[in-house]
Design a protein around this motif. Structure first.
Motif, PDB file in Angstrom:
ATOM      1  N   ILE A   7     -10.366   6.960   5.343  1.00  0.00           N
ATOM      2  CA  ILE A   7     -11.748   6.782   5.793  1.00  0.00           C
ATOM      3  C   ILE A   7     -11.766   6.246   7.225  1.00  0.00           C
ATOM      4  CG2 ILE A   7     -11.883   4.439   4.831  1.00  0.00           C
ATOM      5  CD1 ILE A   7     -14.825   5.046   4.087  1.00  0.00           C
ATOM      6  N   TYR A   8     -12.818   6.585   7.948  1.00  0.00           N
ATOM      7  CA  TYR A   8     -13.001   6.143   9.336  1.00  0.00           C
ATOM      8  C   TYR A   8     -14.411   5.542   9.413  1.00  0.00           C
ATOM      9  CZ  TYR A   8     -12.980   6.824  14.515  1.00  0.00           C
ATOM     10  OH  TYR A   8     -13.027   6.670  15.873  1.00  0.00           O
ATOM     11  N   PRO A   9     -14.559   4.278   9.052  1.00  0.00           N
ATOM     12  CA  PRO A   9     -15.898   3.686   8.926  1.00  0.00           C
ATOM     13  C   PRO A   9     -16.593   3.478  10.266  1.00  0.00           C
ATOM     14  CG  PRO A   9     -14.248   2.450   7.685  1.00  0.00           C
ATOM     15  CD  PRO A   9     -13.518   3.355   8.627  1.00  0.00           C
ATOM     16  N   VAL A  31      -6.188   2.889   0.124  1.00  0.00           N
ATOM     17  CA  VAL A  31      -7.165   3.294   1.135  1.00  0.00           C
ATOM     18  C   VAL A  31      -6.573   3.072   2.517  1.00  0.00           C
ATOM     19  CG1 VAL A  31      -9.401   2.797   2.187  1.00  0.00           C
ATOM     20  CG2 VAL A  31      -9.192   2.855  -0.298  1.00  0.00           C
ATOM     21  N   TYR A  32      -6.514   4.141   3.292  1.00  0.00           N
ATOM     22  CA  TYR A  32      -6.148   4.042   4.705  1.00  0.00           C
ATOM     23  C   TYR A  32      -7.440   3.975   5.510  1.00  0.00           C
ATOM     24  CZ  TYR A  32      -1.192   5.167   4.021  1.00  0.00           C
ATOM     25  OH  TYR A  32       0.129   5.137   3.660  1.00  0.00           O
ATOM     26  N   ILE A  33      -7.620   2.871   6.227  1.00  0.00           N
ATOM     27  CA  ILE A  33      -8.791   2.706   7.077  1.00  0.00           C
ATOM     28  C   ILE A  33      -8.376   2.952   8.523  1.00  0.00           C
ATOM     29  CG2 ILE A  33     -10.533   1.110   7.945  1.00  0.00           C
ATOM     30  CD1 ILE A  33     -10.442  -0.332   5.274  1.00  0.00           C
ATOM     31  N   ILE A  34      -8.922   4.011   9.115  1.00  0.00           N
ATOM     32  CA  ILE A  34      -8.689   4.262  10.532  1.00  0.00           C
ATOM     33  C   ILE A  34      -9.769   3.502  11.296  1.00  0.00           C
ATOM     34  CG2 ILE A  34      -8.536   5.994  12.351  1.00  0.00           C
ATOM     35  CD1 ILE A  34      -7.703   8.006  10.227  1.00  0.00           C
ATOM     36  N   GLU A  35      -9.331   2.556  12.072  1.00  0.00           N
ATOM     37  CA  GLU A  35     -10.264   1.656  12.769  1.00  0.00           C
ATOM     38  C   GLU A  35     -10.113   1.827  14.274  1.00  0.00           C
ATOM     39  OE1 GLU A  35     -11.104  -3.152  13.067  1.00  0.00           O
ATOM     40  OE2 GLU A  35      -9.955  -2.353  11.379  1.00  0.00           O
ATOM     41  N   CYS A  56     -12.410  -2.986  -2.032  1.00  0.00           N
ATOM     42  CA  CYS A  56     -11.044  -2.608  -2.397  1.00  0.00           C
ATOM     43  C   CYS A  56     -10.320  -3.768  -3.084  1.00  0.00           C
ATOM     44  CB  CYS A  56     -10.270  -2.177  -1.154  1.00  0.00           C
ATOM     45  SG  CYS A  56     -10.773  -0.579  -0.475  1.00  0.00           S
ATOM     46  N   SER A  57     -10.479  -4.959  -2.536  1.00  0.00           N
ATOM     47  CA  SER A  57      -9.841  -6.138  -3.120  1.00  0.00           C
ATOM     48  C   SER A  57     -10.327  -6.373  -4.549  1.00  0.00           C
ATOM     49  CB  SER A  57     -10.124  -7.365  -2.257  1.00  0.00           C
ATOM     50  OG  SER A  57      -9.577  -8.529  -2.833  1.00  0.00           O
ATOM     51  N   ASN A  58     -11.626  -6.229  -4.751  1.00  0.00           N
ATOM     52  CA  ASN A  58     -12.200  -6.440  -6.084  1.00  0.00           C
ATOM     53  C   ASN A  58     -11.726  -5.401  -7.093  1.00  0.00           C
ATOM     54  OD1 ASN A  58     -13.612  -8.636  -5.093  1.00  0.00           O
ATOM     55  ND2 ASN A  58     -15.531  -7.513  -4.797  1.00  0.00           N
ATOM     56  N   ASN A  59     -11.325  -4.234  -6.585  1.00  0.00           N
ATOM     57  CA  ASN A  59     -10.857  -3.162  -7.465  1.00  0.00           C
ATOM     58  C   ASN A  59      -9.342  -2.988  -7.412  1.00  0.00           C
ATOM     59  OD1 ASN A  59     -13.311  -1.377  -8.616  1.00  0.00           O
ATOM     60  ND2 ASN A  59     -13.885  -2.160  -6.602  1.00  0.00           N
ATOM     61  N   ARG A  60      -8.655  -3.971  -6.824  1.00  0.00           N
ATOM     62  CA  ARG A  60      -7.191  -3.986  -6.729  1.00  0.00           C
ATOM     63  C   ARG A  60      -6.654  -2.714  -6.078  1.00  0.00           C
ATOM     64  NH1 ARG A  60      -5.433  -6.680 -12.591  1.00  0.00           N
ATOM     65  NH2 ARG A  60      -6.633  -8.616 -12.323  1.00  0.00           N
ATOM     66  N   ILE A  61      -7.301  -2.330  -4.999  1.00  0.00           N
ATOM     67  CA  ILE A  61      -6.890  -1.153  -4.231  1.00  0.00           C
ATOM     68  C   ILE A  61      -6.177  -1.633  -2.975  1.00  0.00           C
ATOM     69  CG2 ILE A  61      -7.691   0.877  -2.950  1.00  0.00           C
ATOM     70  CD1 ILE A  61     -10.163   0.892  -4.820  1.00  0.00           C
ATOM     71  N   GLU A  62      -5.004  -1.092  -2.727  1.00  0.00           N
ATOM     72  CA  GLU A  62      -4.250  -1.452  -1.528  1.00  0.00           C
ATOM     73  C   GLU A  62      -4.948  -0.893  -0.286  1.00  0.00           C
ATOM     74  OE1 GLU A  62       0.197  -0.796   0.472  1.00  0.00           O
ATOM     75  OE2 GLU A  62      -0.265   0.059  -1.513  1.00  0.00           O
ATOM     76  N   VAL A  63      -5.014  -1.702   0.764  1.00  0.00           N
ATOM     77  CA  VAL A  63      -5.645  -1.283   2.015  1.00  0.00           C
ATOM     78  C   VAL A  63      -4.615  -1.293   3.143  1.00  0.00           C
ATOM     79  CG1 VAL A  63      -7.356  -1.859   3.781  1.00  0.00           C
ATOM     80  CG2 VAL A  63      -7.937  -2.116   1.368  1.00  0.00           C
ATOM     81  N   ILE A  64      -4.555  -0.196   3.880  1.00  0.00           N
ATOM     82  CA  ILE A  64      -3.684  -0.101   5.052  1.00  0.00           C
ATOM     83  C   ILE A  64      -4.564   0.281   6.235  1.00  0.00           C
ATOM     84  CG2 ILE A  64      -1.731   1.084   6.126  1.00  0.00           C
ATOM     85  CD1 ILE A  64      -0.668   1.612   3.261  1.00  0.00           C
ATOM     86  N   THR A  65      -4.563  -0.544   7.277  1.00  0.00           N
ATOM     87  CA  THR A  65      -5.396  -0.306   8.452  1.00  0.00           C
ATOM     88  C   THR A  65      -4.572   0.334   9.564  1.00  0.00           C
ATOM     89  OG1 THR A  65      -6.847  -2.180   7.936  1.00  0.00           O
ATOM     90  CG2 THR A  65      -6.858  -1.374  10.205  1.00  0.00           C
ATOM     91  N   VAL A  66      -5.140   1.381  10.160  1.00  0.00           N
ATOM     92  CA  VAL A  66      -4.497   2.071  11.278  1.00  0.00           C
ATOM     93  C   VAL A  66      -5.428   1.972  12.480  1.00  0.00           C
ATOM     94  CG1 VAL A  66      -3.592   4.258  12.143  1.00  0.00           C
ATOM     95  CG2 VAL A  66      -3.343   3.676   9.709  1.00  0.00           C
ATOM     96  N   LEU A  67      -5.000   1.241  13.519  1.00  0.00           N
ATOM     97  CA  LEU A  67      -5.819   1.070  14.715  1.00  0.00           C
ATOM     98  C   LEU A  67      -5.573   2.210  15.701  1.00  0.00           C
ATOM     99  CD1 LEU A  67      -5.484  -2.760  15.438  1.00  0.00           C
ATOM    100  CD2 LEU A  67      -7.518  -1.563  14.641  1.00  0.00           C
TER     101      LEU A  67
END
Length: 298
Positions: A7-9, A31-35, A56-67
């Protein structure tokens, strides 16, 4: 097999609301977040990012941020690295809702090297604002590794899937100065499209730049049909690619960026161009509308 969501929010409500809606019916593991660094409307974008990360935290989903920043080379390298880091057995879901088109196309280029198909998610807003949407278009660019095959003996044809901002059409025409222009106008009336994205306004831009009406062709496209308007784009590619160097730009409904890329996959001699705007209305759109899910096969 893990479900990987990319996702790219942005600051738009549908960034978070669409992701939230998707999670109510689907399982996501990573979830990969492109920031984007120094993104437009930064404060509200950060608010949206925090909501997504909390969900994501509440649903125990791993988050990886890509700047990423505005460097095309860096965007390309970081996206390549992102895709290569995903396990090849994973299933990928690409949320293009507020993703810039150069990032969409670079992701598709990277993903098709390793995967046979992915699912695209696109969340329409409830409505767009009545005021300006975007302004001050940047200099158009050809996408890295998608610049087509240029034949110096051929003239140039610019095909534009138009949007609400006629200045972006003007910017493309002035920059490429083509001998032939094809305007692909969204045919449906979602979001007052017939008033805000009409053929007369885009044609007038071309005429004001000195073009003969005979050198400007107008066609209709519906990016909300089952094929996302692919047949309309493909017909132009097949009609003109032997006679012209063909450059395509997608400014209209975001889904047209997907169908355009599908056409590119079978017509690699065409070039893909994009023209971002420097300013977007903070009240660009409101709420969450329909959620479109589309499978693309490479």
């Amino acid at each position: 097999m893990k479900n990987v969501y990319i996702i790219y929010p942005s600051w738009e409500e549908r960034s978070y609301l669409g992701f939230q809606k998707y999670l109510t019916h689907n399982s996501v593991d990573i979830v990969y977040i492109i920031e984007k660094e120094n993104s437009i409307n930064l404060e509200n974008t950060q608010c949206c990012l925090e909501k997504i990360k909390t969900l994501c935290s509440n649903n125990r989903i791993e988050v990886i941020t890509v700047l990423v920043n505005n460097s095309e080379k860096e965007i390309y390298e970081r996206i390549i690295h992102l895709v290569e880091s995903i396990d090849s057995q994973s299933k990928i879901f690409l949320d293009i809702t507020t993703m810039s088109r150069n990032v969409i196309w670079t992701l598709l280029f990277s993903i098709k090297q390793r995967y046979k198909s992915i699912e695209i998610i696109y969340n329409l807003p409830e409505c767009y604002c009545d005021d300006w949407i975007s302004k001050e278009p940047s200099t158009p660019s050809l996408l890295f590794k998608h610049s087509g095959i240029i034949d110096l003996d051929l003239k140039n044809c610019l095909a534009i899937i138009t949007g609400f901002d006629t200045d972006r059409t003007k910017q493309l025409v002035k920059f490429y100065d083509p001998q032939k222009i094809v305007l692909l106008i969204q045919s449906s009336n979602q979001f007052d499209n017939n008033k805000r994205n009409n053929s007369k306004d885009h044609l007038n831009v071309c005429l004001e730049l000195g073009y003969n009406p005979n050198n400007v062709e107008i066609n209709l496209i519906n990016a909300y049909e089952d094929d996302l308007g692919r047949k309309a784009i493909e017909s132009i590619a097949l009609k003109y690619k032997e006679e012209y160097n063909l450059i395509f730009a997608s400014l209209g409904p975001k889904l047209s960026a997907i169908s355009l890329y599908e056409v590119f996959l079978n017509n690699s001699e065409i070039a893909l161009s994009y023209v971002p705007s420097k300013k977007y209305n903070p009240n660009y759109c409101r709420g969450l509308g329909e959620q479109v899910v589309y499978n693309i096969t490479f």
